[in-house]
Design a protein around this motif. Structure first.
Motif, PDB file in Angstrom:
ATOM      1  N   SER A   1       1.070  -0.766   0.334  1.00  0.00           N
ATOM      2  CA  SER A   1      -0.097  -0.023  -0.009  1.00  0.00           C
ATOM      3  C   SER A   1       1.029   0.553   0.009  1.00  0.00           C
ATOM      4  O   SER A   1       0.133   2.175  -0.228  1.00  0.00           O
ATOM      5  N   LYS A   2       1.762   1.187   0.371  1.00  0.00           N
ATOM      6  CA  LYS A   2       2.994   1.883   0.486  1.00  0.00           C
ATOM      7  C   LYS A   2       3.373   2.181  -0.889  1.00  0.00           C
ATOM      8  O   LYS A   2       4.176   3.075  -0.988  1.00  0.00           O
ATOM      9  N   LEU A   3       3.497   1.550  -1.711  1.00  0.00           N
ATOM     10  CA  LEU A   3       4.961   1.295  -2.341  1.00  0.00           C
ATOM     11  C   LEU A   3       5.009   2.851  -3.730  1.00  0.00           C
ATOM     12  O   LEU A   3       5.643   3.343  -4.447  1.00  0.00           O
ATOM     13  N   GLU A   4       3.569   2.697  -4.121  1.00  0.00           N
ATOM     14  CA  GLU A   4       3.202   4.255  -5.470  1.00  0.00           C
ATOM     15  C   GLU A   4       3.879   5.439  -4.133  1.00  0.00           C
ATOM     16  O   GLU A   4       4.375   6.220  -5.515  1.00  0.00           O
ATOM     17  N   GLY A   5       3.851   5.796  -2.839  1.00  0.00           N
ATOM     18  CA  GLY A   5       3.999   6.840  -2.085  1.00  0.00           C
ATOM     19  C   GLY A   5       5.794   6.843  -2.492  1.00  0.00           C
ATOM     20  O   GLY A   5       5.801   8.171  -2.523  1.00  0.00           O
ATOM     21  N   LEU A   6       6.503   5.745  -2.496  1.00  0.00           N
ATOM     22  CA  LEU A   6       7.984   5.693  -2.015  1.00  0.00           C
ATOM     23  C   LEU A   6       8.411   6.950  -4.135  1.00  0.00           C
ATOM     24  O   LEU A   6       9.396   7.146  -4.208  1.00  0.00           O
ATOM     25  N   LYS A   7       7.304   6.656  -4.366  1.00  0.00           N
ATOM     26  CA  LYS A   7       8.138   7.164  -5.862  1.00  0.00           C
ATOM     27  C   LYS A   7       8.046   8.700  -6.421  1.00  0.00           C
ATOM     28  O   LYS A   7       8.842   9.316  -7.313  1.00  0.00           O
ATOM     29  N   SER A   8       7.406   9.210  -5.014  1.00  0.00           N
ATOM     30  CA  SER A   8       6.738  10.785  -5.163  1.00  0.00           C
ATOM     31  C   SER A   8       8.431  11.532  -4.070  1.00  0.00           C
ATOM     32  O   SER A   8       8.066  12.296  -3.768  1.00  0.00           O
ATOM     33  N   VAL A   9       9.358  10.453  -3.369  1.00  0.00           N
ATOM     34  CA  VAL A   9      10.211  11.112  -2.273  1.00  0.00           C
ATOM     35  C   VAL A   9      11.190  11.568  -3.313  1.00  0.00           C
ATOM     36  O   VAL A   9      11.507  10.837  -4.845  1.00  0.00           O
ATOM     37  N   PRO A  10      11.358  12.934  -2.816  1.00  0.00           N
ATOM     38  CA  PRO A  10      12.931  13.320  -3.354  1.00  0.00           C
ATOM     39  C   PRO A  10      13.772  13.198  -3.688  1.00  0.00           C
ATOM     40  O   PRO A  10      14.544  12.152  -2.557  1.00  0.00           O
ATOM     41  N   GLY A  11      14.730  13.023  -4.711  1.00  0.00           N
ATOM     42  CA  GLY A  11      15.956  12.685  -5.322  1.00  0.00           C
ATOM     43  C   GLY A  11      15.513  11.380  -5.738  1.00  0.00           C
ATOM     44  O   GLY A  11      16.050  10.063  -5.975  1.00  0.00           O
ATOM     45  N   VAL A  12      14.339  10.412  -5.263  1.00  0.00           N
ATOM     46  CA  VAL A  12      14.652   8.818  -5.940  1.00  0.00           C
ATOM     47  C   VAL A  12      13.708   9.263  -7.738  1.00  0.00           C
ATOM     48  O   VAL A  12      13.117   9.627  -8.620  1.00  0.00           O
ATOM     49  N   ALA A  13      14.726   8.066  -7.980  1.00  0.00           N
ATOM     50  CA  ALA A  13      14.847   8.355  -9.992  1.00  0.00           C
ATOM     51  C   ALA A  13      13.592   7.065 -10.145  1.00  0.00           C
ATOM     52  O   ALA A  13      12.996   6.937 -11.437  1.00  0.00           O
ATOM     53  N   ASN A  14      13.517   5.968  -9.559  1.00  0.00           N
ATOM     54  CA  ASN A  14      13.237   4.189 -10.290  1.00  0.00           C
ATOM     55  C   ASN A  14      12.790   3.961  -8.653  1.00  0.00           C
ATOM     56  O   ASN A  14      13.616   3.480  -8.272  1.00  0.00           O
ATOM     57  N   VAL A  15      11.773   2.834  -8.827  1.00  0.00           N
ATOM     58  CA  VAL A  15      11.750   1.835  -7.304  1.00  0.00           C
ATOM     59  C   VAL A  15      11.290   0.733  -8.802  1.00  0.00           C
ATOM     60  O   VAL A  15      10.329   0.413  -8.996  1.00  0.00           O
ATOM     61  N   GLU A  16      11.784  -0.764  -8.429  1.00  0.00           N
ATOM     62  CA  GLU A  16      11.585  -1.596  -8.939  1.00  0.00           C
ATOM     63  C   GLU A  16      11.431  -2.561  -7.615  1.00  0.00           C
ATOM     64  O   GLU A  16      12.175  -2.823  -6.924  1.00  0.00           O
ATOM     65  N   ILE A  17      10.043  -3.762  -7.816  1.00  0.00           N
ATOM     66  CA  ILE A  17      10.045  -5.128  -7.341  1.00  0.00           C
ATOM     67  C   ILE A  17      11.434  -5.846  -7.748  1.00  0.00           C
ATOM     68  O   ILE A  17      11.592  -5.662  -8.401  1.00  0.00           O
ATOM     69  N   GLU A  18      12.034  -6.158  -6.295  1.00  0.00           N
ATOM     70  CA  GLU A  18      13.570  -6.920  -6.559  1.00  0.00           C
ATOM     71  C   GLU A  18      12.782  -8.579  -7.151  1.00  0.00           C
ATOM     72  O   GLU A  18      12.021  -8.958  -6.823  1.00  0.00           O
ATOM     73  N   GLU A  19      13.252  -8.553  -7.752  1.00  0.00           N
ATOM     74  CA  GLU A  19      13.070  -9.977  -9.103  1.00  0.00           C
ATOM     75  C   GLU A  19      14.028 -11.497  -7.915  1.00  0.00           C
ATOM     76  O   GLU A  19      15.588 -11.063  -7.581  1.00  0.00           O
ATOM     77  N   GLU A  20      13.183 -12.420  -7.811  1.00  0.00           N
ATOM     78  CA  GLU A  20      14.275 -13.421  -7.253  1.00  0.00           C
ATOM     79  C   GLU A  20      14.778 -14.116  -8.148  1.00  0.00           C
ATOM     80  O   GLU A  20      14.563 -14.479  -9.446  1.00  0.00           O
ATOM     81  N   VAL A  21      16.128 -14.586  -7.987  1.00  0.00           N
ATOM     82  CA  VAL A  21      17.057 -14.819  -9.414  1.00  0.00           C
ATOM     83  C   VAL A  21      17.567 -16.294  -8.522  1.00  0.00           C
ATOM     84  O   VAL A  21      18.459 -16.412  -7.201  1.00  0.00           O
ATOM     85  N   GLN A  22      17.599 -17.107  -8.980  1.00  0.00           N
ATOM     86  CA  GLN A  22      18.296 -18.536  -8.971  1.00  0.00           C
ATOM     87  C   GLN A  22      18.493 -19.013  -9.253  1.00  0.00           C
ATOM     88  O   GLN A  22      18.925 -18.695 -10.455  1.00  0.00           O
ATOM     89  N   ALA A  23      20.332 -20.083  -8.875  1.00  0.00           N
ATOM     90  CA  ALA A  23      21.595 -20.043  -9.625  1.00  0.00           C
ATOM     91  C   ALA A  23      20.812 -21.515 -10.605  1.00  0.00           C
ATOM     92  O   ALA A  23      19.995 -21.648  -9.251  1.00  0.00           O
ATOM     93  N   ILE A  24      21.323 -21.923 -11.274  1.00  0.00           N
ATOM     94  CA  ILE A  24      21.343 -23.060 -12.576  1.00  0.00           C
ATOM     95  C   ILE A  24      21.724 -24.080 -11.955  1.00  0.00           C
ATOM     96  O   ILE A  24      23.002 -23.830 -11.862  1.00  0.00           O
TER      97      ILE A  24
END
Length: 75
Positions: free
Chosen positions: A52-75
């Protein structure tokens, strides 16, 4: 305790705000982000936030981008 979904996120700080990245961290925390790691040289802040607070972070001064972290798994 809330059952709200929490997202792991990566925030990119814009170049002009790299010298004051700590103030961006403080603003993100005030907006509800739990900051776990700060990489000041490259302008990356990682941590987690309630959905619920994710979108609000995008308007914080100094923030260029907000991304959800992707899970990375080694093969």
């Amino acid at each position: 305790m809330s059952d709200e979904q929490v997202e792991r996120i990566v925030v990119t700080v814009d170049d002009q705000n790299l010298p004051v990245i700590q103030s961006v961290v403080t603003a993100l925390e005030a907006a509800g982000m739990k900051v776990e790691q700060v990489l000041p040289v490259i302008g990356i802040i990682s941590g987690e936030v309630a959905q619920s607070k994710l979108e609000g972070l995008k308007s914080v001064p100094g923030v260029a981008n907000v991304e959800i972290e992707e899970e990375v798994q080694a093969i």
